[in-house]
Enzyme design. Structure first.
Site, PDB file in Angstrom:
ATOM      1  CB  THR A 154      -0.918   0.014   1.230  1.00  0.00           C
ATOM      2  OG1 THR A 154      -1.719  -1.173   1.218  1.00  0.00           O
ATOM      3  CG2 THR A 154      -1.832   1.229   1.213  1.00  0.00           C
ATOM      4  CE  LYS A 181      -4.593  -1.656   1.008  1.00  0.00           C
ATOM      5  NZ  LYS A 181      -5.330  -2.631   1.832  1.00  0.00           N
ATOM      6  CE  LYS A 184       1.582   2.862   4.888  1.00  0.00           C
ATOM      7  NZ  LYS A 184       1.183   1.936   3.781  1.00  0.00           N
TER       8      LYS A 184
END
Length: 289
Positions: free
Chosen positions: A91, A167, A236
């Site tokens: 990711t 995502k 994040k």
């Protein structure tokens, strides 16, 4: 297929196990020694360059910095032996994905972005949902690997950054669900209703989906360790979503709310706990945490 795999965190280990179970030949490398212990059948190599070759290379690293350090700064695309394709399953930011696609194109190595939805146990079972974008021919060649690791591959066209945008959008929605459950529990408990009872009702009726049921059960039980996906990684991902949104002029006001809540959670020592620990922020703010 002859595959190199870089990155043996909890997700990576499960993905390698699925590849091995499906009969693929897998060489593995991780920055920290000992990560490959227990992966019977995998060949441990001494450098990332030894893994980044063969019919395909797969990377599953923690973040932009790790992926850039290994692939770009490590000069893997400059080597004499390079893989037939690179599946980047981390990711990462949309911006880095775009950069990597361009760098790979110049090097003549097909680049596929293939981030995943699922926890480590899902990875080990080979049941991930894989979001995939890249050149059609390369995606077709990667199909046996994708099928080994995932229950379904969801294609999003030839431009790799699209998969990373999908995502990040999905993780934004997932974290929003946790925030909603945390606030709803704090609200209900303010009126004398146990949060666990509220979640039992709602996650078995209106919100009977894997995200609500799974994270709801953790919140109801105050069970945040061991983490399936830790809170600092969620922070994040929200930061990356906000950066990508700003780049295309899309306001995401609730993502900013999530960012602040995640920062508060980390400030209270919950960075390495499960992402469900975000619900503790609402409880603490209400005086019940």
């Amino acid at each position: 297929m002859d595959v190199g795999f870089i990155g043996l965190g909890r997700m990576g280990r499960g993905m390698v196990a699925s590849l091995l179970r499906d009969g693929h030949k897998v060489r593995v490398w991780n920055r920290s020694a000992g990560a490959a212990e227990g992966l019977d059948g995998a060949t441990v190599v001494e450098s990332a360059a030894e893994a980044f070759r063969g019919e395909a290379a797969i990377t599953m690293l923690a973040d932009d910095a790790a992926l850039r350090s290994v692939i770009v700064e490590g000069g893997l695309l400059d080597g004499a032996e390079r893989p037939g394709l690179h599946l980047s399953m981390s990711t990462i930011s949309v911006a880095l994905s775009r950069d990597l696609a361009a760098i790979h194109a110049r090097a003549g190595v097909p680049y596929i972005a293939a981030p995943v939805f699922g926890r480590p146990n899902v990875a080990e079972a080979g049941e991930l949902n894989i979001v995939c974008a890249g050149p059609d021919e390369a995606v077709a060649r990667a199909a046996p690997l994708l099928d080994a690791m995932g229950a379904k591959t969801w294609p999003f066209g030839p431009e790799a950054p699209r998969a990373n945008a999908v995502k990040l959008a999905g993780n934004f929605m997932l974290i929003s669900a946790i925030e909603a459950m945390g606030e709803a529990c704090a609200f209900a408990e303010g009126h004398g209703v146990p949060g666990a009872d509220l979640l039992d009702l709602l996650t078995n009726t209106l919100f009977a989906s894997p995200v609500y049921k799974g994270y709801g059960a953790s919140i109801a039980a105050n069970r945040y360790e061991p983490p399936g996906f830790n809170l600092k990684l969620g922070a994040k991902d929200v930061r990356l979503a906000l950066q990508a949104a700003e780049a295309v002029g899309v306001p995401m006001p609730f993502a900013s709310v999530l960012r602040d809540g995640l920062i508060e959670a980390m400030a209270h020592g919950d960075a390495d706990k499960d992402l469900a620990a975000l619900a503790k922020v609402s409880a603490r703010r209400s005086g019940r945490g």
